[in-house]
Design an enzyme around this catalytic site. Sequence first.
Site, PDB file in Angstrom:
ATOM      1  N   LYS A 227       0.784  -1.154   0.094  1.00 50.25           N
ATOM      2  CA  LYS A 227       0.026   0.057   0.029  1.00 50.25           C
ATOM      3  C   LYS A 227       0.828   1.316  -0.039  1.00 50.25           C
ATOM      4  CE  LYS A 227      -4.342   1.198   0.295  1.00 50.25           C
ATOM      5  NZ  LYS A 227      -5.711   0.460  -0.251  1.00 50.25           N
TER       6      LYS A 227
ATOM      7  N   ASP B 238      -7.032   4.225  -4.634  1.00 48.97           N
ATOM      8  CA  ASP B 238      -7.579   4.454  -3.204  1.00 48.97           C
ATOM      9  C   ASP B 238      -8.366   5.655  -3.139  1.00 48.97           C
ATOM     10  OD1 ASP B 238      -8.036   2.507  -0.803  1.00 48.97           O
ATOM     11  OD2 ASP B 238      -7.363   4.194  -0.145  1.00 48.97           O
TER      12      ASP B 238
HETATM   13  P1  NDP Z   1     -12.949   7.945  -3.272  1.00 48.12           P
HETATM   14  O1  NDP Z   1     -11.767   9.079  -2.882  1.00 48.12           O
HETATM   15  O2  NDP Z   1     -13.315   7.829  -4.313  1.00 48.12           O
HETATM   16  O3  NDP Z   1     -14.313   8.169  -2.215  1.00 48.12           O
HETATM   17  C1  NDP Z   1     -13.919   8.397  -0.737  1.00 48.12           C
HETATM   18  C2  NDP Z   1     -15.279   8.796  -0.192  1.00 48.12           C
HETATM   19  O4  NDP Z   1     -15.245   8.744   1.238  1.00 48.12           O
HETATM   20  C3  NDP Z   1     -15.769  10.430  -0.344  1.00 48.12           C
HETATM   21  O5  NDP Z   1     -17.088  10.530  -0.305  1.00 48.12           O
HETATM   22  C4  NDP Z   1     -14.988  10.798   0.798  1.00 48.12           C
HETATM   23  O6  NDP Z   1     -15.714  12.249   1.230  1.00 48.12           O
HETATM   24  C5  NDP Z   1     -15.498   9.984   1.880  1.00 48.12           C
HETATM   25  N1  NDP Z   1     -14.263  10.012   2.855  1.00 48.12           N
HETATM   26  C6  NDP Z   1     -12.910   9.812   2.588  1.00 48.12           C
HETATM   27  N2  NDP Z   1     -12.295  10.166   3.938  1.00 48.12           N
HETATM   28  C7  NDP Z   1     -13.296  10.541   4.677  1.00 48.12           C
HETATM   29  C8  NDP Z   1     -13.160  10.731   6.187  1.00 48.12           C
HETATM   30  N3  NDP Z   1     -11.926  10.801   7.120  1.00 48.12           N
HETATM   31  N4  NDP Z   1     -14.396  10.807   6.732  1.00 48.12           N
HETATM   32  C9  NDP Z   1     -15.465  10.865   6.144  1.00 48.12           C
HETATM   33  N5  NDP Z   1     -15.789  10.474   4.841  1.00 48.12           N
HETATM   34  C10 NDP Z   1     -14.575  10.453   4.074  1.00 48.12           C
HETATM   35  O7  NDP Z   1     -12.520   6.721  -2.223  1.00 48.12           O
HETATM   36  P2  NDP Z   1     -12.844   5.111  -2.787  1.00 48.12           P
HETATM   37  O8  NDP Z   1     -14.333   4.904  -3.047  1.00 48.12           O
HETATM   38  O9  NDP Z   1     -11.883   4.652  -3.747  1.00 48.12           O
HETATM   39  O10 NDP Z   1     -12.433   4.413  -1.412  1.00 48.12           O
HETATM   40  C11 NDP Z   1     -13.406   4.414  -0.424  1.00 48.12           C
HETATM   41  C12 NDP Z   1     -13.059   3.345   0.740  1.00 48.12           C
HETATM   42  O11 NDP Z   1     -12.984   2.013  -0.021  1.00 48.12           O
HETATM   43  C13 NDP Z   1     -11.466   3.399   1.484  1.00 48.12           C
HETATM   44  O12 NDP Z   1     -11.864   2.845   2.807  1.00 48.12           O
HETATM   45  C14 NDP Z   1     -10.828   2.466   0.330  1.00 48.12           C
HETATM   46  O13 NDP Z   1      -9.654   2.035   1.086  1.00 48.12           O
HETATM   47  C15 NDP Z   1     -11.816   1.245   0.140  1.00 48.12           C
HETATM   48  N6  NDP Z   1     -11.383   0.601  -1.156  1.00 48.12           N
HETATM   49  C16 NDP Z   1     -11.320   1.394  -2.221  1.00 48.12           C
HETATM   50  C17 NDP Z   1     -11.141   0.200  -3.134  1.00 48.12           C
HETATM   51  C18 NDP Z   1     -10.902   1.056  -4.489  1.00 48.12           C
HETATM   52  O14 NDP Z   1     -10.793  -0.056  -5.741  1.00 48.12           O
HETATM   53  N7  NDP Z   1     -10.990   2.172  -4.965  1.00 48.12           N
HETATM   54  C19 NDP Z   1     -10.520  -1.218  -3.013  1.00 48.12           C
HETATM   55  C20 NDP Z   1     -10.796  -1.599  -1.832  1.00 48.12           C
HETATM   56  C21 NDP Z   1     -11.298  -0.947  -0.679  1.00 48.12           C
HETATM   57  P3  NDP Z   1     -14.758  13.612   0.835  1.00 48.12           P
HETATM   58  O15 NDP Z   1     -14.874  13.823  -0.693  1.00 48.12           O
HETATM   59  O16 NDP Z   1     -15.513  14.448   1.659  1.00 48.12           O
HETATM   60  O17 NDP Z   1     -13.500  13.372   1.281  1.00 48.12           O
END
Ligand code: NDP
Length: 453
Positions: A126, A166
Amino acid sequence: MSSFVSEFMAQAEAKNAAEPEFLQAVREVVESLGVVIERHPEYRSARILERIVEPERVIQFRVPWLDDQGDVNVNRGFRVEFNSAIGPYKGGLRFHPSVNLGILKFLGFEQVFKNSLTTLPMGGGKGGCDFDPKGKSDTEVMHFCQSFMSELFRHIGPNTDIPAGDIGVGGREIGFMFGQYKRLRNEFAGILTGKALNWGGSLIRPEATGYGTVYFAAEMLAANGDSLKGKTCIVSGSGNVAQYTIEKVNELGGTCVTVSDSSGFIYDPSGIDAKKLAWVMDLKNVRRGRIKEYADQFTDATYTPIDASQGYNPVWDVKANCAFPSATQNEINGKDAANLIKNGVNLVAEGANMPSTPEAIDVYLEHKILYGPGKAANAGGVAVSGLEMSQNSMRIGWSREEVDDKLKGIMKAIHKAAYDAAEKYGTPGNYVNGANIAGFIKVADSMMDQGVV
Ligand code: NDP
């Protein structure tokens, strides 16, 4: 807790005292493994657990870049190459101001077991940076990504380490980093996944984590003679994982009534249908706006800001059957979990990594709800990254249907592996133990085969 687990954790805590998220992830795995270590003394004498919690390599580097005003900015970049026993390091890059070594170690550690569960030959890693893409122009994001890759390129390669996206890293960032790698190395190679289709990407990769999480939820329900049809679902986040979770829930006959970002959440009792989801995708992926605007556009919906000082997250206090946390780590605490149960939720499938605190997990287990932990439920993303790597190696592209069928098959296999391991090791229905044990054994046996390295 067995004395082995408590002694092991005391050592891990002494060595990693400043990394609470990493210790949380280690504790969850080690607690599941007590029974495995008892049945397999050879793992203990080979110090497999002591080795598996130590990354093979940690790289930290300076990322200097110029903003649109010509001012110099400096961020801190990392790559944690955690374990390569079953394949090259594989795992995403996160760009978010909260990124630090402890968070990336927790994510890299989880990735080792998740990748093992996918049935594909991928080790765990990571990386990321404390850079905040929010509010930056495309040019600033490009300058940052080029600077980040100007160091990372030395450490990655198609047979060594293959990062992906991510939080904060989507198609735009992968494109800028790929371009810089190609320029520095003068080679067109599959060194990142999540690429665009025109230059080596895979169909279904953007959808894979969300779709896979919903397939995993459907498997848990099917094992109990049920389905997603007619279920009301709550989803947090509005990024990549949340978007495609909503799309697949809709397709399987459920209704999603919430979506959120770090500022607040939307409750839409009439459901986020395909048209509204397309609007959210445009808001988040193109206009890069805030979810609050949803309530101005769709007047049935209400917006509630999140107030961290309340001690709970109101998105989890909505009447529903199923919950899909898809934002970030520790977004569901003990009180949130109690709210979920109170509101009728009997399934939690984690799209995000470690979104539930240990107290929340205790609540799920105590109430015997169907609980799919992230390392099993959200493994579809990295699984399709693995399929992207296979297509790159063979220089071919599979159809949408082919990739989706393979993803479905992999999620079914992960469900079965976790279900069977939970039963075999004496905790039937406990997918936390099942996923940890099934993921661990393959890596541990490979480490045994490869000697003390
Ligand atoms: P994105 O950046 O596309 O979206 C993240 C979302 O989560 C946004 O809506 C963001 O809101 C919100 N968010 C991020 N940080 C926080 C926080 N500290 N508190 C509240 N809301 C938060 O990321 P992904 O959708 O790719 O990832 C989301 C989750 O899924 C993560 O945990 C990631 O590790 C996990 N994941 C992702 C994979 C992938 O293929 N993308 C694979 C496996 C797991 P805002 O815009 O306000 O920050």
